[in-house]
Design a protein around this motif. Structure first.
Motif, short mmCIF file in Angstrom:
data_model
loop_
_atom_site.label_atom_id
_atom_site.label_comp_id
_atom_site.label_asym_id
_atom_site.label_seq_id
_atom_site.Cartn_x
_atom_site.Cartn_y
_atom_site.Cartn_z
N UNK A 73 0.84 -1.21 0.00
CA UNK A 73 0.00 0.00 0.00
C UNK A 73 0.87 1.25 0.00
N UNK A 74 0.29 2.35 -0.47
CA UNK A 74 0.91 3.67 -0.38
C UNK A 74 0.00 4.56 0.45
N UNK A 75 0.59 5.30 1.39
CA UNK A 75 -0.13 6.28 2.19
C UNK A 75 0.60 7.61 2.08
N UNK A 76 -0.16 8.71 1.95
CA UNK A 76 0.42 10.05 1.92
C UNK A 76 -0.41 10.99 2.79
N UNK A 77 0.28 11.85 3.55
CA UNK A 77 -0.36 12.94 4.27
C UNK A 77 0.20 14.24 3.71
N UNK A 123 -5.22 13.05 4.16
CA UNK A 123 -4.57 11.77 3.87
C UNK A 123 -5.26 11.09 2.71
N UNK A 124 -4.47 10.29 1.98
CA UNK A 124 -5.00 9.42 0.94
C UNK A 124 -4.18 8.14 0.91
N UNK A 145 -9.80 14.88 5.10
CA UNK A 145 -9.21 15.98 5.87
C UNK A 145 -9.27 15.69 7.36
N UNK A 146 -8.23 16.09 8.07
CA UNK A 146 -8.21 15.99 9.53
C UNK A 146 -7.37 17.14 10.07
N UNK A 147 -7.40 17.32 11.36
CA UNK A 147 -6.66 18.41 11.99
C UNK A 147 -5.94 17.85 13.21
N UNK A 148 -4.73 18.29 13.43
CA UNK A 148 -4.04 17.90 14.65
C UNK A 148 -4.50 18.82 15.78
N UNK A 149 -4.52 18.25 16.97
CA UNK A 149 -4.98 18.99 18.16
C UNK A 149 -3.95 20.03 18.59
#
Length: 163
Positions: A73-77, A123-124, A145-149
């Motif tokens: 798998x490939x993951x990217x942020x 991320x995707x 989409x996400x956000x860091x705290x």
């Protein structure tokens, strides 16, 4: 009249050779393989607030129309504000559930051990099957989409984090 039959035989032999060559190529033809379906996400939820130190990235299981096996798998942020990739895990054998430490921080985060606090990211992911054909890779998943705290925010320890 034996010479009149020679061109016919030659054409037939050439036709058979071409047909045999095409049949030999069939198992290796990329159009004989269907790529895996694009990953879908379990977590993070769209718009989730996550820990900058240990966000959980988890997709649903691999699905391949040809029943090929899941190779990698490939993951990217990507940083949503800067529109640049800041973390990746490419061609990883960690197939559907991955953590920050399983990939590499890049760009302005290279050498860090966390994402920036209170920042928007997305991320995707994509899957690769073991067919060995040029079209062995799924389309990219939708962006999540996400956000860091913020730095001061704490997260409860969950029993599932103990495993």
């Amino acid at each position: 009249m034996p010479t009149a039959r020679y061109p016919q035989c030659l054409h037939l032999c050439i036709g058979l050779i071409i047909l045999l060559g095409l049949v030999m190529l069939l198992p290796n033809a990329s159009w004989a393989n269907s790529p895996p379906l694009a990953p879908t996400w379990i977590e993070p939820d769209s718009g989730a607030v996550v820990s900058a130190f240990d966000p959980h990235f988890n997709t649903n299981d691999f699905i391949d129309p040809d029943a090929d096996a899941h190779l990698n798998s490939d993951f990217e942020v990507w940083d949503d504000s800067l529109n640049v990739r800041v973390w990746s895990a490419l061609a990883t054998n960690i197939l559907v559930h991955i953590h920050l430490g399983d990939g590499v921080l890049e760009g302005h985060l290279a050498g860090e051990s966390r994402f920036d606090f209170d920042r928007p990211y997305r991320i995707r992911a994509r899957f690769r099957d073991d067919s060995g054909t040029p079209n062995d890779t799924s389309p990219w998943s939708e962006w999540i989409p996400f956000r860091t705290a913020p730095q001061a925010q704490t997260f409860p320890m969950l029993l599932e984090d103990m495993a």
